[in-house]
Design an enzyme around this catalytic site. Structure first.
Site, PDB file in Angstrom:
ATOM      1  N   THR A  12       4.126   2.739   5.681  1.00 57.30           N
ATOM      2  CA  THR A  12       2.754   2.247   5.785  1.00 57.30           C
ATOM      3  C   THR A  12       1.974   3.151   6.724  1.00 57.30           C
ATOM      4  OG1 THR A  12       1.361   0.463   6.663  1.00 57.30           O
ATOM      5  CG2 THR A  12       3.610   0.580   7.500  1.00 57.30           C
ATOM      6  N   ASP A  49       2.026  -0.302  11.896  1.00 58.25           N
ATOM      7  CA  ASP A  49       1.847  -1.634  12.486  1.00 58.25           C
ATOM      8  C   ASP A  49       3.134  -2.452  12.589  1.00 58.25           C
ATOM      9  OD1 ASP A  49       2.132  -1.948   9.766  1.00 58.25           O
ATOM     10  OD2 ASP A  49       0.423  -3.289   9.513  1.00 58.25           O
ATOM     11  N   GLY A  94       0.822  -1.209   0.000  1.00 57.30           N
ATOM     12  CA  GLY A  94       0.000   0.000   0.000  1.00 57.30           C
ATOM     13  C   GLY A  94       0.851   1.252   0.000  1.00 57.30           C
ATOM     14  N   ARG A 132      -6.512  -2.740  10.111  1.00 55.51           N
ATOM     15  CA  ARG A 132      -7.058  -4.103  10.180  1.00 55.51           C
ATOM     16  C   ARG A 132      -6.585  -4.839  11.421  1.00 55.51           C
ATOM     17  NH1 ARG A 132      -6.029  -5.215   5.362  1.00 55.51           N
ATOM     18  NH2 ARG A 132      -8.045  -4.621   4.527  1.00 55.51           N
ATOM     19  N   ASP A 171      -0.507   2.412   8.537  1.00 59.50           N
ATOM     20  CA  ASP A 171      -1.064   1.703   9.696  1.00 59.50           C
ATOM     21  C   ASP A 171      -0.193   1.792  10.946  1.00 59.50           C
ATOM     22  OD1 ASP A 171      -3.321   0.946   8.326  1.00 59.50           O
ATOM     23  OD2 ASP A 171      -2.574  -1.031   7.795  1.00 59.50           O
ATOM     24  N   ARG A 222       1.091  -5.327  -5.565  1.00 56.37           N
ATOM     25  CA  ARG A 222       1.288  -6.536  -4.773  1.00 56.37           C
ATOM     26  C   ARG A 222       1.579  -7.664  -5.752  1.00 56.37           C
ATOM     27  NH1 ARG A 222      -0.315  -4.883   0.248  1.00 56.37           N
ATOM     28  NH2 ARG A 222      -1.904  -3.253   0.293  1.00 56.37           N
ATOM     29  N   ASP A 282       4.809  -4.599   6.241  1.00 57.89           N
ATOM     30  CA  ASP A 282       5.134  -5.941   6.698  1.00 57.89           C
ATOM     31  C   ASP A 282       5.387  -6.918   5.546  1.00 57.89           C
ATOM     32  OD1 ASP A 282       3.648  -8.793   7.500  1.00 57.89           O
ATOM     33  OD2 ASP A 282       4.954  -8.032   9.076  1.00 57.89           O
TER      34      ASP A 282
END
Length: 319
Positions: free
Chosen positions: A125, A129, A11, A171, A127, A72, A103
């Site tokens: 990213t 995360d 992303g 998510r 996120d 991707r 990730d």
């Protein structure tokens, strides 16, 4: 180090262009030829390479997205696809690779490292995360985008005296929801890292009404629950409907914040310098505003957890 390559994968996130710019110009500063790989790992497999110079990255530091494009790649997940990518890197005489992504992108970089390619991962990213670093490129911008939306939604929510459920990305990690919720004065913040209590949310809403509050903002990370399910639960429990606003990909776009531009630039320069010094198989990040790096496998093995102090702050301020 005579030649290195840079790609963006997964992303997109605001600040990727600032990082690409830093990689390219730092490479030129050190006399290293730099190759831009288009469309992530797909570009490695299909040899979609572009020689980059200082002009290639002119006027991009302020732009969101990524000039190298991103994709991707299912093919790269296969041994055959990875072998093709490695073959193309070696054919071009590329000695080092910088991967900007999250990730999944880091997992690809780790595979290349195992095959002997000197690889550095830079966290890009929204996120936030990745557990080994305090912040990832794009997170700050995404939070500010959500915060701007909260301000606008609050205006109409107040006018109609309605509760609004704002669904944000996240998510598996609720950092966007938590940071934007605290900064935006949300009455409730729901994240995937912890279960939420519907009675507690209703109690806060009722308490707010008693003191004259005309709106109620609920921030919901997408990995926690579906906004429509939560809306129905509130209707069933209180008889009052709530509006839903799903922000979606707007969170990935827009001009990167000053914080993300500076972070991206610092990481881009450091990645080039590490490759120049013969390092590889590393993930770069930032902790307590200091750049850090560690083995990419170790970085990936760490489990992300939410900040209990920030959670406590949100609970206290939302009374």
């Amino acid at each position: 180090m005579k030649k290195l390559a840079v790609l963006t994968s997964g992303g997109d996130s605001p600040g990727m262009n600032a990082c690409i710019r830093a990689v390219v110009r730092s490479s030129i500063y050190y006399g290293i030829e730099v190759i831009g790989v288009k469309r992530g790992y797909e570009g490695l497999i299909h040899k979609d390479f572009e020689v980059m110079d200082a002009s290639s990255v002119g006027d991009i530091v302020h732009k969101g997205g990524t000039i190298l494009k991103t994709a991707r790649s299912k093919a790269f997940m296969t041994e055959e696809g990875r072998n093709q990518a490695i073959k193309h890197l070696k054919e071009e005489g590329i000695e080092g690779l910088i991967v900007i992504g999250g990730d999944g992108s880091f997992k690809g970089a780790a595979k290349l490292s195992e095959a002997g390619i000197a690889t550095i991962g830079i966290p890009g990213t929204i996120d936030n995360d990745l557990a080994y670093t305090d912040y990832t490129i794009g997170f700050d911008t995404a939070v500010n985008t959500v915060l701007d939306s909260i301000s606008k939604i609050r205006d109409t929510s107040t006018s109609h005296e309605k509760a609004t459920i704002i669904e944000v990305m996240g998510r598996h990690c609720g950092d966007i929801a938590m940071y934007a919720g605290v900064a935006g004065g949300a009455e409730a913040i729901i994240i995937p890292e912890k279960p939420f209590s519907l009675p507690s949310i209703i109690e806060k809403m009722e308490h707010g009404r008693k003191r004259g509050k005309q709106h109620h903002i609920i921030i919901l990370a997408e990995g926690s629950s579906k906004a429509e399910d939560l809306r129905q639960q509130l209707v069933d429990a209180t008889g009052e409907d709530a509006r839903i606003s799903v922000l979606g990909f707007i969170q990935r776009g827009g001009d990167p914040s000053a914080f993300d531009r500076v972070l991206a630039s610092r990481l881009g320069l450091k990645a080039v310098e590490l490759l120049k010094e013969g390092e590889g198989k590393l993930a770069l990040g930032v902790r307590q505003n200091q750049l850090v790096f560690e083995d990419i496998h170790e970085a990936l093995s760490k489990e992300k957890s939410y900040d209990p102090e920030l959670d406590r702050l949100a609970e206290i301020l939302s009374i």
